[in-house]
Design an enzyme around this catalytic site. Structure first.
Site, PDB file in Angstrom:
ATOM      1  N   ASP A 106       0.883  -1.177   0.000  1.00 45.46           N
ATOM      2  CA  ASP A 106       0.000   0.000   0.000  1.00 45.46           C
ATOM      3  C   ASP A 106       0.916   1.220   0.000  1.00 45.46           C
ATOM      4  O   ASP A 106       2.133   1.094   0.168  1.00 45.46           O
ATOM      5  CB  ASP A 106      -0.884  -0.015   1.266  1.00 45.46           C
ATOM      6  N   SER A 107       0.328   2.408  -0.129  1.00 43.55           N
ATOM      7  CA  SER A 107       1.138   3.622  -0.054  1.00 43.55           C
ATOM      8  C   SER A 107       1.647   3.849   1.370  1.00 43.55           C
ATOM      9  O   SER A 107       2.567   4.625   1.581  1.00 43.55           O
ATOM     10  CB  SER A 107       0.281   4.823  -0.448  1.00 43.55           C
ATOM     11  N   TYR A 137      -0.779   8.173  -2.462  1.00 45.79           N
ATOM     12  CA  TYR A 137      -1.028   7.791  -3.855  1.00 45.79           C
ATOM     13  C   TYR A 137      -2.209   8.573  -4.448  1.00 45.79           C
ATOM     14  O   TYR A 137      -2.287   8.746  -5.664  1.00 45.79           O
ATOM     15  CB  TYR A 137      -1.380   6.296  -3.937  1.00 45.79           C
ATOM     16  N   GLY A 138      -3.138   8.982  -3.584  1.00 49.48           N
ATOM     17  CA  GLY A 138      -4.402   9.563  -4.049  1.00 49.48           C
ATOM     18  C   GLY A 138      -4.259  10.763  -4.963  1.00 49.48           C
ATOM     19  O   GLY A 138      -5.141  11.067  -5.757  1.00 49.48           O
ATOM     20  N   CYS A 193      -4.645  -1.592  -1.655  1.00 40.56           N
ATOM     21  CA  CYS A 193      -4.796  -0.157  -1.862  1.00 40.56           C
ATOM     22  C   CYS A 193      -5.789   0.040  -3.008  1.00 40.56           C
ATOM     23  O   CYS A 193      -5.578  -0.471  -4.114  1.00 40.56           O
ATOM     24  CB  CYS A 193      -3.429   0.411  -2.246  1.00 40.56           C
ATOM     25  N   ASN A 194      -6.876   0.754  -2.722  1.00 42.79           N
ATOM     26  CA  ASN A 194      -7.876   0.996  -3.776  1.00 42.79           C
ATOM     27  C   ASN A 194      -7.280   1.821  -4.915  1.00 42.79           C
ATOM     28  O   ASN A 194      -7.585   1.589  -6.087  1.00 42.79           O
ATOM     29  CB  ASN A 194      -9.077   1.751  -3.211  1.00 42.79           C
ATOM     30  N   GLU A 206      -2.959   8.641   8.525  1.00 41.93           N
ATOM     31  CA  GLU A 206      -1.535   8.380   8.810  1.00 41.93           C
ATOM     32  C   GLU A 206      -1.093   9.205  10.014  1.00 41.93           C
ATOM     33  O   GLU A 206      -0.443   8.694  10.926  1.00 41.93           O
ATOM     34  CB  GLU A 206      -0.653   8.769   7.605  1.00 41.93           C
ATOM     35  N   CYS A 262     -11.027   3.364   0.619  1.00 40.88           N
ATOM     36  CA  CYS A 262      -9.569   3.532   0.705  1.00 40.88           C
ATOM     37  C   CYS A 262      -9.170   2.731   1.932  1.00 40.88           C
ATOM     38  O   CYS A 262      -9.849   2.796   2.968  1.00 40.88           O
ATOM     39  CB  CYS A 262      -9.209   5.010   0.892  1.00 40.88           C
ATOM     40  N   THR A 263      -8.097   1.962   1.814  1.00 44.58           N
ATOM     41  CA  THR A 263      -7.776   1.027   2.905  1.00 44.58           C
ATOM     42  C   THR A 263      -7.308   1.738   4.176  1.00 44.58           C
ATOM     43  O   THR A 263      -7.266   1.126   5.242  1.00 44.58           O
ATOM     44  CB  THR A 263      -6.714   0.009   2.442  1.00 44.58           C
ATOM     45  N   HIS A 264      -6.964   3.006   4.074  1.00 41.13           N
ATOM     46  CA  HIS A 264      -6.618   3.749   5.297  1.00 41.13           C
ATOM     47  C   HIS A 264      -7.847   3.964   6.193  1.00 41.13           C
ATOM     48  O   HIS A 264      -7.728   3.984   7.416  1.00 41.13           O
ATOM     49  CB  HIS A 264      -6.053   5.132   4.949  1.00 41.13           C
TER      50      HIS A 264
HETATM   51  N1  DGL Z   1      -4.698   3.288   1.045  1.00 39.48           N
HETATM   52  C1  DGL Z   1      -4.783   3.739  -0.274  1.00 39.48           C
HETATM   53  C2  DGL Z   1      -6.114   3.464  -0.936  1.00 39.48           C
HETATM   54  O1  DGL Z   1      -6.741   2.482  -0.587  1.00 39.48           O
HETATM   55  C3  DGL Z   1      -4.064   4.998  -0.709  1.00 39.48           C
HETATM   56  C4  DGL Z   1      -4.245   6.234   0.070  1.00 39.48           C
HETATM   57  C5  DGL Z   1      -3.272   7.301  -0.450  1.00 39.48           C
HETATM   58  O2  DGL Z   1      -2.065   7.062  -0.380  1.00 39.48           O
HETATM   59  O3  DGL Z   1      -3.764   8.330  -0.938  1.00 39.48           O
HETATM   60  O4  DGL Z   1      -6.545   4.153  -1.824  1.00 39.48           O
END
Ligand code: DGL
Length: 278
Positions: free
Chosen positions: A11-12, A43-44, A74-75, A156, A190-192
């Site tokens: 993931d990011s 990543y977003g 990570c989505n 985060e 988003c997995t966060h």
């Molecule tokens: N956890 C990630 C997702 O599911 C990325 C979040 C990010 O880095 O912006 O999209």
């Protein structure tokens, strides 16, 4: 040498822990390597080609350590890169993560469901993959979509340094567009986000839906394994330090304990106190 299967997950950042924890809970006898791409997060806000490049680089590292299955936890990376990864590594199964927008068709699994929305990063929200998914599963557009430009970074920060007043304010402000929608359910795309599900639920007075259990089931199906013995080993690497940490499991456990402990927004907890909560 161990005969356990090896899984590579990335993931990011720490968001993939919401998927990893389900895999560790459900999938027997696997060895897991997790890469957190902190050097390139979030990543977003990146472009598809940047994410494809990072995802390929990380996949190379995980395959070189013996991964026979990859989980893109990570989505955003699933939306931008999983098709390219599957093309580039045709022999490796890749499991991705998508927002579980199928809730209205499975309302018996979600008691009290009345009105739902889905939240994602900007790159996921703008992706063709997400648009096709919505058209296929929710052609009438019953599920509202909102992109959250800062939420992954806020998660985060909360998990890294504790829920300060300043972070509470940022969180409340980020969630504001959802406040008056009278939602019963919010799909976390988003997995966060599942790592602060308690805070989101308390602030918006609704239930959240996370994809972790579905992803873990998919991994079990692909590996066709069964048994009682849980995950045999877990190693963690952050791309900002580039050292594999054997203590990955301790880090994961302390982070998940904190994630469970923070709950409602007005609860007074900080990162160190959480280590005493089970
Ligand atoms: N956890 C990630 C997702 O599911 C990325 C979040 C990010 O880095 O912006 O999209």
């Amino acid at each position: 040498m161990s005969s356990n299967k090896r899984i590579g997950i990335f993931d990011s950042g720490i968001g993939g822990f919401s998927i990893l924890s389900e895999i560790m809970r459900k999938v027997p006898s696997v060895e897991i390597d997790y890469i957190s791409d902190d050097a390139f997060a979030p990543y977003g806000e990146k472009t598809d080609s940047e994410i494809i490049q990072r995802s390929e680089l990380i996949t190379e590292v995980l395959l070189s350590r013996g991964a026979s299955l990859m989980v893109v936890a990570c989505n955003s990376a699933t939306a931008a890169a999983i098709a390219s990864l599957r093309l580039k590594y045709p022999k490796i199964p890749f499991v991705g993560v998508e927002p579980y927008i199928n809730v209205l068709n499975h309302s018996n699994q979600f008691p009290g469901i009345r009105k739902a929305a889905v939240i994602t990063t900007e790159i996921t929200g703008n992706s063709v993959k997400f648009k096709i998914l919505r058209q296929r599963i929710d052609p009438a557009g019953r599920i509202r979509h909102v992109s959250m430009p800062n939420l992954a970074s806020i998660v985060e920060d909360i998990l890294e340094s504790g829920l300060s007043q300043e972070l509470k304010k940022k969180l409340v402000c980020e969630l504001k567009p959802l406040k008056d929608l009278e939602l019963s359910h919010l799909i976390l795309g988003c997995t966060h986000y599942p790592l602060i599900a308690g805070l989101i639920e308390a602030e918006l007075n609704l239930s959240t839906v996370s994809p972790g259990p579905f992803v873990a089931n998919r991994v079990i199906d692909i590996l066709s394994i069964s048994g009682e013995k849980r995950c045999a080993s877990f190693s963690y690497l952050s791309t900002s330090s580039m050292n594999w940490e054997k203590k990955g499991a301790d880090y994961l456990n302390s982070l998940l304990r904190y994630s469970r402990a923070i709950g409602p927004l007005d609860k007074k907890t900080n990162r160190s106190q959480s280590n005493t909560i089970d």
